[in-house]
Design a protein around this motif. Structure first.
Motif, PDB file in Angstrom:
ATOM      1  N   LEU A 174       3.928   5.498  -5.707  1.00 22.59           N
ATOM      2  CA  LEU A 174       3.844   5.456  -7.156  1.00 22.59           C
ATOM      3  C   LEU A 174       2.764   6.393  -7.673  1.00 22.59           C
ATOM      4  CD1 LEU A 174       4.278   1.616  -7.828  1.00 22.59           C
ATOM      5  CD2 LEU A 174       5.892   3.439  -8.410  1.00 22.59           C
ATOM      6  N   GLU A 175       1.636   6.411  -6.957  1.00 24.37           N
ATOM      7  CA  GLU A 175       0.542   7.300  -7.363  1.00 24.37           C
ATOM      8  C   GLU A 175       0.976   8.773  -7.272  1.00 24.37           C
ATOM      9  OE1 GLU A 175      -2.634   6.160  -4.819  1.00 24.37           O
ATOM     10  OE2 GLU A 175      -3.273   4.473  -6.091  1.00 24.37           O
ATOM     11  N   LYS A 198       0.832  -1.202   0.000  1.00 21.89           N
ATOM     12  CA  LYS A 198       0.000   0.000   0.000  1.00 21.89           C
ATOM     13  C   LYS A 198       0.870   1.257   0.000  1.00 21.89           C
ATOM     14  CE  LYS A 198      -4.161  -1.833   2.244  1.00 21.89           C
ATOM     15  NZ  LYS A 198      -5.013  -1.746   3.462  1.00 21.89           N
ATOM     16  N   ARG A 235       2.348   1.666  -3.354  1.00 21.63           N
ATOM     17  CA  ARG A 235       1.332   2.112  -4.297  1.00 21.63           C
ATOM     18  C   ARG A 235       1.069   3.613  -4.160  1.00 21.63           C
ATOM     19  NH1 ARG A 235      -2.532  -0.963  -2.749  1.00 21.63           N
ATOM     20  NH2 ARG A 235      -1.988  -2.726  -4.082  1.00 21.63           N
ATOM     21  N   ARG A 236       1.001   4.051  -2.887  1.00 22.70           N
ATOM     22  CA  ARG A 236       0.771   5.484  -2.662  1.00 22.70           C
ATOM     23  C   ARG A 236       1.929   6.318  -3.226  1.00 22.70           C
ATOM     24  NH1 ARG A 236      -1.529   3.733   2.346  1.00 22.70           N
ATOM     25  NH2 ARG A 236       0.510   3.993   3.383  1.00 22.70           N
ATOM     26  N   ALA A 274       3.334   9.451 -10.104  1.00 23.89           N
ATOM     27  CA  ALA A 274       2.580   9.542 -11.356  1.00 23.89           C
ATOM     28  C   ALA A 274       1.876  10.891 -11.462  1.00 23.89           C
ATOM     29  CB  ALA A 274       1.565   8.403 -11.418  1.00 23.89           C
ATOM     30  N   LYS A 275       1.348  11.341 -10.339  1.00 22.92           N
ATOM     31  CA  LYS A 275       0.674  12.641 -10.319  1.00 22.92           C
ATOM     32  C   LYS A 275       1.665  13.764 -10.600  1.00 22.92           C
ATOM     33  CE  LYS A 275      -2.527  15.297  -7.487  1.00 22.92           C
ATOM     34  NZ  LYS A 275      -3.240  15.394  -6.191  1.00 22.92           N
TER      35      LYS A 275
END
Length: 204
Positions: free
Chosen positions: A184-185, A178, A181-182, A188-189
């Protein structure tokens, strides 16, 4: 016909009574021992001979204490004393000595009776070898089952701990995923924002 003397009739009656008593005891399914109040055996039945392997002649020369193993003698003596004071006693799982050194478990029911004006101890001994065998087998089976339950319980405890540890490890791994993932997000943003800024700059 001349009458028989009174003492002769009395002697015959006594003999007939003794023979009838012996016949009745010989028909009994349990071993029967008659003894005086001092413990000397005075009469036995056929089953007593079969149970212990002694002849009737041998048994009537013995004291009851000679028919019990040393480790059970104190119990036998105390039971005999209780019998004399209370006129009856019941003893379970008593070991008796067989001729040749073997032992046989019996349940004994004994009473004090009056015979020819004297107190006589009448003891009935029932062979419980088969019952003891069944009880021993049941006890062994119960102990074996308890051991299996304990072993299985211990195995389940270990497996439960292992499962708990695996679940905890899985939770930690999931939290790490998790977090990644955060991150990476967020990256990406940020890239999208940079890409948008570059497009604006290129248009100028």
């Amino acid at each position: 016909t001349p009458k028989k003397p009174r003492h002769a009739q009395s002697s015959k009656t006594h003999r007939d009574s003794a023979e009838e008593c012996q016949f009745l005891t010989d028909q009994a399914s349990d071993a029967i021992f008659l003894a005086d109040v001092k413990g000397k055996i005075v009469r036995v039945n056929r089953k007593a001979e079969e149970l212990l392997g002694y002849t009737r002649e041998e048994l009537v020369r013995m004291h009851y204490t000679q028919l019990h193993p040393r480790e059970g003698l104190d119990h036998a003596v105390s039971s005999f004393e209780v019998l004399l004071s209370k006129d009856n006693v019941y003893a379970k799982d008593v070991m008796m000595l067989k001729k040749g050194g073997g032992e046989v478990p019996v349940d004994i029911t004994a009473t004090v009776i009056e015979h020819s004006g004297q107190k006589i101890v009448r003891a009935s001994a029932r062979d419980v070898t088969e019952r003891k065998k069944c009880e021993d087998e049941l006890t062994a089976a119960k102990e074996n089952l308890e051991q299996q339950v304990q072993r299985r319980t211990a195995e389940l405890i270990v497996k439960n701990r292992q499962l708990g540890a695996a679940m905890e490890e899985s939770k930690v791994h999931e939290e790490k995923l998790k977090t990644q993932r955060r991150k990476l997000e967020m990256k990406a943003k940020q890239l999208m924002q940079l890409n948008a800024a570059l497009k604006v700059l290129l248009k100028q």
